[in-house]
Write a protein that holds these residues in place. Sequence first.
Motif, mmCIF file in Angstrom:
data_model
loop_
_atom_site.group_PDB
_atom_site.id
_atom_site.type_symbol
_atom_site.label_atom_id
_atom_site.label_comp_id
_atom_site.label_asym_id
_atom_site.label_seq_id
_atom_site.Cartn_x
_atom_site.Cartn_y
_atom_site.Cartn_z
ATOM 1 N N LYS A 63 57.754 85.436 -14.142
ATOM 2 C CA LYS A 63 57.787 84.808 -12.698
ATOM 3 C C LYS A 63 57.870 83.049 -13.172
ATOM 4 O O LYS A 63 56.983 82.287 -12.540
ATOM 5 N N GLN A 143 58.521 79.295 -0.178
ATOM 6 C CA GLN A 143 58.963 80.014 -1.424
ATOM 7 C C GLN A 143 57.988 79.215 -2.365
ATOM 8 O O GLN A 143 58.376 79.618 -3.656
ATOM 9 N N ARG A 144 57.228 78.194 -2.081
ATOM 10 C CA ARG A 144 56.614 77.504 -3.156
ATOM 11 C C ARG A 144 57.228 76.810 -4.220
ATOM 12 O O ARG A 144 57.036 76.998 -5.403
ATOM 13 N N SER B 4 52.718 83.718 4.564
ATOM 14 C CA SER B 4 52.414 84.915 3.629
ATOM 15 C C SER B 4 51.797 84.275 2.169
ATOM 16 O O SER B 4 52.270 82.794 2.133
ATOM 17 N N ASP B 5 51.465 84.923 1.355
ATOM 18 C CA ASP B 5 50.932 84.322 0.153
ATOM 19 C C ASP B 5 51.915 84.267 -0.993
ATOM 20 O O ASP B 5 51.801 83.295 -1.687
ATOM 21 N N ALA B 6 53.103 84.860 -0.644
ATOM 22 C CA ALA B 6 54.186 84.523 -1.590
ATOM 23 C C ALA B 6 55.436 84.815 -0.799
ATOM 24 O O ALA B 6 55.521 85.330 0.247
ATOM 25 N N ALA B 7 56.536 84.864 -1.626
ATOM 26 C CA ALA B 7 57.753 85.073 -0.938
ATOM 27 C C ALA B 7 58.000 86.479 -0.982
ATOM 28 O O ALA B 7 57.356 87.424 -1.477
ATOM 29 N N THR B 9 59.639 90.277 -0.189
ATOM 30 C CA THR B 9 60.303 91.100 -1.130
ATOM 31 C C THR B 9 60.874 92.275 -0.044
ATOM 32 O O THR B 9 60.625 92.331 0.873
ATOM 33 N N ASN B 54 65.675 88.361 -4.635
ATOM 34 C CA ASN B 54 65.252 87.871 -5.970
ATOM 35 C C ASN B 54 66.724 88.082 -6.809
ATOM 36 O O ASN B 54 66.603 89.318 -7.036
#
Lengths: 343, 343
Positions: A63, A143-144, B4-7, B9, B54
Amino acid sequence: MPASDAAPTLDDVARLADVSTATVSRCLNDPGKLTQTTREKVQAAIAELGYTPNFAARSMAAKRTFTIGAIIPTMENAIFARGLQAFQEELDRRGYTLLVSSTAYRADAEEKQIRNLVARGADGLLVIGHDRDPAIYDYLRQQRVPVLVTWSYDETAPAPSIGFDNRAAMRQFAQNVLASGHRRISMISSMSEQNDRARMRIEGVRDAMSAHGLDPSTLALIEVPYTFDDGAGAFLKLMQQDPKPSIVLCGSDVLAVGAIRGARQLGMRVPQDISITGFDDIELAQVTHPELTTVHVPHHEMGRLAAQELVAMIEDKREGISQRLDTTIIERASVAPCRSPTA
Amino acid sequence: MPASDAAPTLDDVARLADVSTATVSRCLNDPGKLTQTTREKVQAAIAELGYTPNFAARSMAAKRTFTIGAIIPTMENAIFARGLQAFQEELDRRGYTLLVSSTAYRADAEEKQIRNLVARGADGLLVIGHDRDPAIYDYLRQQRVPVLVTWSYDETAPAPSIGFDNRAAMRQFAQNVLASGHRRISMISSMSEQNDRARMRIEGVRDAMSAHGLDPSTLALIEVPYTFDDGAGAFLKLMQQDPKPSIVLCGSDVLAVGAIRGARQLGMRVPQDISITGFDDIELAQVTHPELTTVHVPHHEMGRLAAQELVAMIEDKREGISQRLDTTIIERASVAPCRSPTA
DNA sequence: ATGGCATTTGTAAGCGTTTACATTTCAAAT
DNA sequence: ATTTGAAATGTAAACGCTTACAAATGCCAT
């Protein structure tokens, strides 16, 4: 060399070296953790197979990509080259790789490139100027992915920036020009839509006019794309006005070089018949004849600082800190004082 | 939008749309295979989540990246810009993305960049010129990554090429020059080590000298890096000779522009006191004063054809077919015939 | 020799996709 | 209604790495 059927993988190396895949991975990423014996065994296997780690697999597992993307308006001229070079050098020094895309100054292309770079796992992004759809900043936040803006400085903008104040730089420059007697001022700018740098430079000129009691709306302004030809064409158009301007302020050196060429076509001498100025101080500004009076931008420092800041944002997971850099006026030979300042 | 906490999927999209991951994947890669209902359901979910696939995961699973890498010597001047632009446009048209790196003309940097691009899964590579460690070609063959050489044409080289014959081009150009009376010929070249283009251009000049009964070893030659300053510096050095050359052939337009500037420093008029020529015919050649007599390279066509060929090599899994393009001589204003041809 | 601790190595579970293959659905033909 | 085959969808196994955790090893003091 065994002409194997496909590129060798970590597994192949592990098997050859008779260790686990974890050990091979460690040999690549943190060799200090291995015994010297093991390390050499693994390195020998890597060399024998000609192994190269698969980037996609690596970035998926870790990551992290140690890749930074830069999106610039154009590669066709050297405007961004020096800064990018310095950016790249500093990045190298810190173990990052730079990926560059260009947008041909088109906002939709930029958005596409940004998404592309993010999808490719860029750990951070460098962009030029502040002007873009706010949705892009939202996307990046979601997307941070840290972004840093350069070539422009504006504390109030949604993203941190390391750059200079385009408006103030141009204002000061134009004030100098006015002080030397010029009154019939004209300007060739890049397209100002979606381009805060161009817009701010125009505003800077208008500011200076106001300060000298001139009506800023009388500024003869032409906006064109970014090639030599565009600059030359705009110059020709400007010279059809009556009375002719005594000076042409160009939004970039490239445009200014085009303007000089336009002047030559018209048989006008620079600066005796017409003064012309640039902005950026790229190498080109010193190979023209006459050499260009222009605004010097600290390309190198800007690139270096941007790299440092962006890496810090990534590694320390913190907000970026904006920084304002100074520009300086470089007087060369393309401007003459104006002795008949009447409009 | 759920922060949300992450991208998000593929899984998230699948769950939201209440379909399987395979369906979402198909919606992305081959939407025709889905019912309109399903497709819209999935698209809505994608939009709602702001999902971006991704890239690493995708290329790992598909073993294709639709990415092509180009390694060029420099971005600092526009030499490769136009060709690369055309290359990129044609690639876009065919659904590929271009990744560019530059090497600052250093062979070790090039090798590093090549490995990097391969590790990143580039489906094919474009490089400039033939000269490089043969081990690199072996490596590329082993990794099954097609390479195409450009800016140079040589059937006998290990890799296919789409370019022009640098030696013949320069030979013909130099012959023209000799025919117009010049005898005291000198040359400013880029560094010729690991650079077949520079070397061939030098050889071309020597060929022409031989053909005119001149001893090619008497050619006054200076090799320098690739900036304006280098060109200017070399020019100054050349002018210290006695007798002075009557013409300076430069290996590139950039060096020629530098030379013109050198001439100006010395108070010499071009072409009355000294003739200067370039090579490449980049935009710059027309903004100098005098405009540069140079060799025109079909940048645009070369880039377009290279893209076509490279994509064909990738998709049809076949060897590349070399192609020889023509250069033309562009006579502008930087050369005058020589009336005192004695050495 | 023995125990204990730090160091080195191994095991195996992901990471987010694609895609062969299996299963379900649906419409047309009987 | 049933059958049938094509079309749509689902299941699950890769892809090549990293890394938490477990196991083994080596070294020292005892």
